[in-house]
Design a protein around this motif. Sequence first.
Motif, short mmCIF file in Angstrom:
data_model
loop_
_atom_site.label_atom_id
_atom_site.label_comp_id
_atom_site.label_asym_id
_atom_site.label_seq_id
_atom_site.Cartn_x
_atom_site.Cartn_y
_atom_site.Cartn_z
N TYR A 1 4.99 47.92 30.16
CA TYR A 1 5.92 48.58 29.22
C TYR A 1 7.12 48.97 29.93
O TYR A 1 7.02 49.03 31.17
N ARG A 2 7.95 49.22 29.27
CA ARG A 2 9.35 50.13 29.77
C ARG A 2 9.55 51.15 28.62
O ARG A 2 9.19 50.96 27.61
N PRO A 3 10.38 52.14 28.81
CA PRO A 3 10.59 53.20 27.75
C PRO A 3 11.25 52.21 26.57
O PRO A 3 12.03 51.70 26.70
N GLY A 4 10.53 52.43 25.19
CA GLY A 4 11.10 51.56 24.18
C GLY A 4 10.71 50.26 24.04
O GLY A 4 10.81 49.77 23.03
N LEU A 5 9.74 49.72 25.09
CA LEU A 5 9.38 48.27 24.79
C LEU A 5 7.82 48.23 25.48
O LEU A 5 7.43 48.76 26.31
N LEU A 6 7.16 47.35 24.60
CA LEU A 6 5.63 47.23 25.16
C LEU A 6 5.46 45.72 24.90
O LEU A 6 5.77 45.04 24.03
N CYS A 7 4.89 45.17 25.98
CA CYS A 7 4.49 43.57 25.98
C CYS A 7 3.00 43.54 25.40
O CYS A 7 2.03 44.35 26.00
N VAL A 8 2.55 42.57 24.75
CA VAL A 8 1.34 42.21 24.07
C VAL A 8 1.22 40.74 24.24
O VAL A 8 2.02 39.99 24.43
N GLY A 9 -0.20 40.41 24.12
CA GLY A 9 -0.53 39.02 24.22
C GLY A 9 -0.12 38.23 25.36
O GLY A 9 -0.11 39.01 26.54
N ASP A 10 0.25 37.08 25.46
CA ASP A 10 0.56 36.16 26.62
C ASP A 10 1.72 36.74 27.37
O ASP A 10 2.09 36.52 28.56
N ALA A 11 2.74 37.60 26.51
CA ALA A 11 3.86 38.28 27.42
C ALA A 11 3.25 39.31 28.40
O ALA A 11 4.06 39.52 29.44
N ALA A 12 2.22 39.69 28.22
CA ALA A 12 1.58 40.66 29.16
C ALA A 12 0.53 40.19 29.99
O ALA A 12 0.33 40.35 31.29
N HIS A 13 -0.18 39.00 29.45
CA HIS A 13 -1.26 38.40 30.27
C HIS A 13 -1.50 36.92 29.65
O HIS A 13 -1.86 36.88 28.69
N ALA A 14 -1.12 36.10 30.42
CA ALA A 14 -1.31 34.55 30.36
C ALA A 14 -2.69 34.32 30.50
O ALA A 14 -3.17 34.59 31.61
N MET A 15 -3.36 33.57 29.60
CA MET A 15 -4.78 33.44 29.78
C MET A 15 -4.93 31.71 29.94
O MET A 15 -4.21 31.00 29.44
N SER A 16 -6.04 31.38 30.34
CA SER A 16 -6.28 29.78 30.52
C SER A 16 -6.99 29.51 29.07
O SER A 16 -7.38 30.48 28.15
N PRO A 17 -7.01 28.26 28.46
CA PRO A 17 -7.61 27.90 27.53
C PRO A 17 -8.98 27.93 27.35
O PRO A 17 -9.71 27.76 26.22
N ALA A 18 -9.63 28.20 28.54
CA ALA A 18 -11.21 28.19 28.40
C ALA A 18 -11.83 29.16 27.36
O ALA A 18 -11.21 30.32 27.57
N GLY A 19 -12.55 28.81 26.52
CA GLY A 19 -13.03 29.59 25.45
C GLY A 19 -12.24 30.09 24.29
O GLY A 19 -12.48 30.52 23.53
N GLY A 20 -10.85 29.63 24.32
CA GLY A 20 -9.86 30.07 23.40
C GLY A 20 -9.73 31.46 23.20
O GLY A 20 -9.15 31.77 22.23
#
Length: 399
Positions: free
Chosen positions: A281-300
């Motif tokens: 995050y920054r003041p006024g902004l929050l990252c979620v999903g792949d923008a915050a944490h990219a995952m391997s496709p393992a297990g979907g």
Amino acid sequence: MKTETAQCVVVGGGPAGMMAGLLLARQGVEVTVVEKHGDFLRDFRGDTVHPSTLQVIDELGLLEEFLQIPHTKVTDITVSTAAGPTTFADFSKIRSRYPYIAFMPQWDVLDFLARKAGELPGFRLLQKTEGTTVIREGDRVCGVRADTPEGPLEIRSDLVIAADGRHSTMRKAVGLRVAASAAPMDVLWFRLEREPGETMTFLHTGQGFVLITIDRGAYWQVAYVIPQGQYDAVRAEGLGRLRADVSSVHPPFAERVEREIRDWDDVKLLGVRVDRLRTWYRPGLLCVGDAAHAMSPAGGVGINLAVQDAVAAARMLGPVLRTGRTPTPQELRRVQRRRELPVRAVQLAQVHMLADLYPKDRGSVVERPFAARLVRRFPSLNRWTAQFIGVGLRPEHVS
């Protein structure tokens, strides 16, 4: 430049973005989702809907209608190696009302969420609208600038949720940096026709590759997993090697792979990266999903974690936005703290615990991966691996 306002702008119309938009609008928050594409039709996106996501949709009172979308159900993940098959995860044993993973096209899921959100006052979806940078007032993000077919657009808001994927423009705009990164493998995706009644083990290991087959009804969605960074070398070997590998796993594929994989245009490369931000995050902004944490496709699990991020963010920040107040950095930090443990646990499993399942070079064969050996020795563990994949360490609820 045209200027508009919203209490929240969500950048990115993927699973995290659409779920966040729906849940915030449901609380009475004025929310605008901006999506750079004109529709959701993209091939080989993640198509897994896990038990925890089904639970969220049920809590919204939408499950019966949601399950009208054509889908297939998977109740176990079986790994086939030279040592024989192992049921790595058995979802029929987990503590959930929905003991299975549903495979359904992601574009259908996103269309459904967009349609339901569109029925709520205060929700807007702007397609063909690409967020390009943030608007700042001092050190606070107070909106987004976007390109549209009609020209530039400025949307001012109390909060920006960055859900624009692993190459997030928003996180770059505010200088958020990746704290940890790994690239355990690359994946080549393609389709093969499925014969009526044809069944396949979910995962097979071979010499220098792993093959994953997903039943999509009329066709198999096939992932040909290769050593990381070896795409050029695989292409140099030619399609003959790929076809031979696929046919070695399932001989009836031989004629189909010759007919349907005519050239490399029929094969799509997914470069895999596993990373996470130190600060989301920054003041006024929050990252979620792949923008915050990219995952391997393992297990979907990437989709599942993205949806869970959205549920937590909407539940924790919606009441703040509804009062017309900008969430404080401390309130944004609480969302990260809530979601960081499940993310770290899954990434630890993907990068380290499953490391010997990924092919290391084109000459070696994965014979006895540690995780499969462990489950083979203690079969009851397949219940806990299914719980970890399908539900996770910290499942989120709408309220």
